[in-house]
Design a protein around this motif. Sequence first.
Motif, short mmCIF file in Angstrom:
data_model
loop_
_atom_site.label_atom_id
_atom_site.label_comp_id
_atom_site.label_asym_id
_atom_site.label_seq_id
_atom_site.Cartn_x
_atom_site.Cartn_y
_atom_site.Cartn_z
N VAL A 88 -4.48 5.98 3.39
CA VAL A 88 -3.68 6.99 2.70
C VAL A 88 -2.87 7.79 3.70
CG1 VAL A 88 -3.81 9.10 1.31
CG2 VAL A 88 -5.19 7.12 0.69
N LEU B 226 -5.53 11.26 -3.88
CA LEU B 226 -4.78 10.00 -3.78
C LEU B 226 -5.72 8.84 -3.48
CD1 LEU B 226 -1.65 10.93 -1.65
CD2 LEU B 226 -1.60 9.66 -3.78
N LEU B 227 -6.63 9.06 -2.54
CA LEU B 227 -7.58 8.03 -2.16
C LEU B 227 -8.45 7.63 -3.36
CD1 LEU B 227 -8.89 6.22 0.00
CD2 LEU B 227 -10.34 8.17 0.61
N GLN C 137 0.83 -1.22 0.00
CA GLN C 137 0.00 0.00 0.00
C GLN C 137 0.85 1.26 0.00
OE1 GLN C 137 -2.82 -0.52 3.22
NE2 GLN C 137 -4.42 -0.95 1.71
N ARG C 138 1.93 1.26 0.77
CA ARG C 138 2.82 2.43 0.79
C ARG C 138 3.41 2.65 -0.60
NH1 ARG C 138 5.99 0.86 6.41
NH2 ARG C 138 4.38 1.66 7.81
N ARG D 262 2.14 1.70 -3.44
CA ARG D 262 1.08 2.16 -4.36
C ARG D 262 0.83 3.65 -4.20
NH1 ARG D 262 -2.66 -2.99 -3.36
NH2 ARG D 262 -1.82 -4.32 -5.00
N VAL D 263 0.77 4.12 -2.96
CA VAL D 263 0.56 5.55 -2.72
C VAL D 263 1.74 6.35 -3.27
CG1 VAL D 263 0.36 7.33 -0.92
CG2 VAL D 263 -1.02 5.23 -0.77
N TYR D 264 2.94 5.87 -3.01
CA TYR D 264 4.15 6.54 -3.53
C TYR D 264 4.12 6.57 -5.05
CZ TYR D 264 9.18 7.63 -3.87
OH TYR D 264 10.40 8.20 -4.14
N ALA E 33 0.11 5.85 5.00
CA ALA E 33 1.13 5.75 3.96
C ALA E 33 1.86 7.09 3.80
CB ALA E 33 0.51 5.32 2.64
N LEU E 34 1.11 8.18 3.80
CA LEU E 34 1.73 9.50 3.68
C LEU E 34 2.65 9.80 4.85
CD1 LEU E 34 -1.26 11.61 2.32
CD2 LEU E 34 0.89 11.13 1.13
N LEU F 56 -6.33 5.51 -5.60
CA LEU F 56 -6.06 4.23 -4.95
C LEU F 56 -7.29 3.33 -4.99
CD1 LEU F 56 -3.98 2.54 -3.38
CD2 LEU F 56 -4.83 3.61 -1.28
#
Length: 152
Positions: free
Chosen positions: A61, A45-46, A25-26, A28-30, A64-65, A49
Amino acid sequence: MANHSQLIARAQSLCEQRGVRMTTQRERVYDIIIQSKRAITAYDLLDVLREIEPQAKPPTVYRALDFLLSQGFVHKVESTNCFIACCLPGHEQHCSQLLICDSCGTVEECHADALSNALQKKANQVGFAVSHHVVETHGICHACQLATHKMQ
């Protein structure tokens, strides 16, 4: 700025060196932040995602941020509450200067050593211990200036 695959590889390498996990998940967010053409909000972002993880929630999110920020992989553009990928991951002590277009929303990270040195010198003179610094400069990017000029 390094290309997409270089940034991902650099982040993964730094995580291994630091003994922290770059979860799926991290990453993917990155990845979404890196691919974004502009600074991106947490809710945007959400939305992106959710296209691949329909069950994703805001805490996903934000966690992860928090991780990406703490590792120096992204910068928060405080004035617009958005995020961009750092062009120098692994150099947490660098002073980031962000050029923010008020017309189209693009954010360009640049580094002016003279400005960084002047800020650090002034901080030292007054006994201030800098933990990090980001300089945000608002204006109009070259592309928007050209577009405006053509319309006149």
